[in-house]
Write an enzyme that holds these catalytic residues in place. Structure first.
Site, PDB file in Angstrom:
ATOM      1  N   THR A 210       0.744  -1.442  -0.538  1.00 35.40           N
ATOM      2  CA  THR A 210       0.008   0.343   0.242  1.00 35.40           C
ATOM      3  C   THR A 210       1.021   1.292   0.050  1.00 35.40           C
ATOM      4  OG1 THR A 210      -0.331  -0.076   2.290  1.00 35.40           O
ATOM      5  CG2 THR A 210      -1.840  -1.080   1.380  1.00 35.40           C
ATOM      6  N   TYR A 331     -31.092 -19.684  13.217  1.00 30.70           N
ATOM      7  CA  TYR A 331     -32.463 -18.425  13.294  1.00 30.70           C
ATOM      8  C   TYR A 331     -31.905 -17.903  11.993  1.00 30.70           C
ATOM      9  CZ  TYR A 331     -28.312 -15.200  14.450  1.00 30.70           C
ATOM     10  OH  TYR A 331     -27.409 -14.266  14.204  1.00 30.70           O
ATOM     11  N   SER A 352     -24.810  -9.402   8.416  1.00 30.59           N
ATOM     12  CA  SER A 352     -25.746  -8.717   8.003  1.00 30.59           C
ATOM     13  C   SER A 352     -24.366  -8.089   6.718  1.00 30.59           C
ATOM     14  CB  SER A 352     -26.446  -8.294   8.510  1.00 30.59           C
ATOM     15  OG  SER A 352     -27.507  -8.623   8.999  1.00 30.59           O
TER      16      SER A 352
END
Length: 529
Positions: A210, A331, A352
């Site tokens: 980088t 779930y 999510s």
């Protein structure tokens, strides 16, 4: 704006198909953690994962989009930790599978050998084995050292911390004067550790640092690992190609084949990739080619994929590797559907995640193939601009208020990052030169300038002795400083440009912007001096 004004961090115009797809998919707010909440975009992400695997020639591979490169690197650490610990779990749960093997032999079992044993176990046995792996918190300190170059991304520190491996287990390898990892030192370090019966958990190679845009010698690391495997020493290999990964498309023909080096020039000419004599060394070619031998690789679409933030990515060599780290969340989805590649929640660190991101990357990949005809040309144009700019800087001088200021760029970039230093001729004080370049940066950023009126915006970096050792010495000696001066000051400040723009491969356009940049730098120097 990005064509010639902003040459700073890894920001650029993004691809129109990616923006359109993101904007449309965003309206539905799909969540790619589970298929039932993202019927379309989960399928898109599954196809993007296949794209990643094909880009790196993982014939049996898999991949997915992450929240960013740091998350992908953390997943790479997760895989390395799990695979290093699973053989010890075999000995506890299914000892007959590793009968007669010493602990040293267990700690040097390859990913492929671990997968072979996993394939013979029942689902219940696999669950039990994982419960006895490093996931339990046991045996992590036995797994050995994790080796990174000094040019590593800072996310590896976080990964060592979060994974429980710990910063004390990190071994840093110095870089050479070309700012690539010193593989000679890496090899000797591994041999010394092996002689002391200290395992090597994993090694990270960087493809596109980088700060300098350099590419580590992945091919040499792969070859060395093969030699050490014959001596009973094995380590996990992860390639951090968050920045440079899409560059591999430059070497693949329209059928997705990685061409031979002696055919590369003809391929690039056939597809009009360069309008300038760009140098692509065999080192760069071999390093990109060898990525296919690594167990996992980080690649960020939101960098050289030219899609909106945030979109990181990871690819793994074998699809079955997922089973070493998988979880099931009742779930969200039932276990009976977890074998579907689209059901990501079981196999990733994140929860999510935006389906819009998957749509953006998918649309970009469908518009620009991951070969020389698509991304190869796009990435190649930015590499061309970088080499043009580096050549331009190497002949640039300014006469300001009776002083001559010369420009000293780093050697030819492997990728599309260009670093340089402005120095008053005759100056022997490195600290004063650092102060000059720090001030030029202030005048070329939001710190000390009117950004919207500024003709040229860039970034900067600092090479410090504690991180870079003696590797910058040849560069500062080229500027006229002594090694003693380097030892005294201990750092050098450089201006730094991630030249991602694909628009400067036209002679007239490059001439227009380069002259504008020179004029802007001269104006800043006049104000400073």
């Amino acid at each position: 704006m990005s064509a010639g004004r902003y040459w700073g961090q890894m920001n650029s115009d993004t691809l129109a198909p990616a923006m359109i797809a993101y904007s449309y998919a965003m309206l539905w707010n799909s969540n790619n953690v589970a298929l039932e909440s993202s019927m379309a975009t989960s399928k898109m992400e599954a196809e993007v994962g296949e794209d990643f695997a094909k880009l790196f020639d993982y014939k049996d591979g898999w991949g997915h989009i992450t929240h960013d490169g740091s998350m992908a690197n953390l997943e790479g650490m997760w895989y390395a930790r799990q695979f290093k610990s699973l053989p010890l779990a075999f000995k506890e749960v299914v000892p007959e599978k590793v009968e007669g093997m010493s602990e040293w032999e267990l700690l040097n079992m390859s990913v492929e050998d671990v997968l072979k044993i996993m394939a013979t176990l029942t689902p219940e046995q696999i669950t039990e084995v994982k419960a006895h792996s490093s996931r339990s918190g046991k045996n992590i300190q036995k797994l050995g050292k994790f080796i990174v170059p000094y040019t590593k991304h800072y996310s590896w520190l976080k990964a060592l911390d979060i994974s429980g491996v710990g910063l004390d287990q990190m071994v840093q390898i110095p870089v050479k004067s070309d700012f690539r990892m010193d593989v000679d030192v890496l090899e000797q370090t591994i041999k010394d550790l092996a002689a002391k019966k200290i395992p090597i958990l994993g090694v990270v190679a960087v493809v596109g640092t980088t700060e300098e845009g350099q590419i580590d010698e992945v091919d040499r690391i792969v070859k060395f690992r093969q030699e050490m495997e014959k001596q009973g020493v094995y380590f996990y290999l992860h390639v951090d190609a968050a920045y440079g990964g899409y560059g591999r498309a430059l070497f693949k023909d329209e059928n997705g084949n990685y061409v031979e080096y002696d055919q590369l020039a003809d391929l690039l000419k056939e597809h009009d990739v360069f309008n300038y004599p760009v140098k692509i060394s065999k080192h760069v070619y071999n390093a990109f080619k060898a990525i296919k031998e690594a167990e996992s690789v980080t690649v960020d679409p939101h960098k050289m994929g030219y899609v909106p933030y945030a979109a990181g990515g990871i690819a793994i060599k074998h699809l079955a590797m997922r089973n070493a780290i998988s979880y099931f969340a009742p779930y969200v989805f039932e276990k009976k559907t977890a074998s579907l590649p689209d059901m990501l929640g079981s196999y990733i660190i994140g929860g999510s995640k935006a389906g819009a991101t998957a749509a953006a990357v998918w649309a970009a990949h469908r518009t620009l193939p991951l070969n020389v005809t698509g991304y190869g040309r796009l990435v190649g144009s930015s590499m061309e601009a970088a080499q043009r700019f580096r050549d331009f800087l190497s002949n640039l001088k300014f006469n300001v208020k009776g002083k001559t200021v010369s420009v000293y760029p780093l050697d030819n970039p492997d990728f599309n990052m260009v670093d340089w230093v402005l120095k008053v001729d005759g100056e022997t004080d490195l600290a004063k030169t650092n102060a000059l370049n720090e001030k030029v940066f202030d005048f070329s950023s939001f710190y000390d300038s009117h950004v919207y009126e500024n003709r040229f915006l860039t970034s900067h970096t600092i090479f410090r002795k504690g991180t870079y050792g003696k590797s910058p010495v040849p560069f500062i000696e080229k500027m006229g400083f002594t090694e003693d001066e380097w030892n005294k000051v201990g750092e050098v400040t450089l201006l730094r440009a991630a030249i991602m723009t694909p628009y400067l491969n036209d002679d007239k356009l490059f001439d227009f912007y380069s002259k504008g940049i020179a004029k802007s730098m001269e104006k800043k120097l006049s104000e400073i001096l």
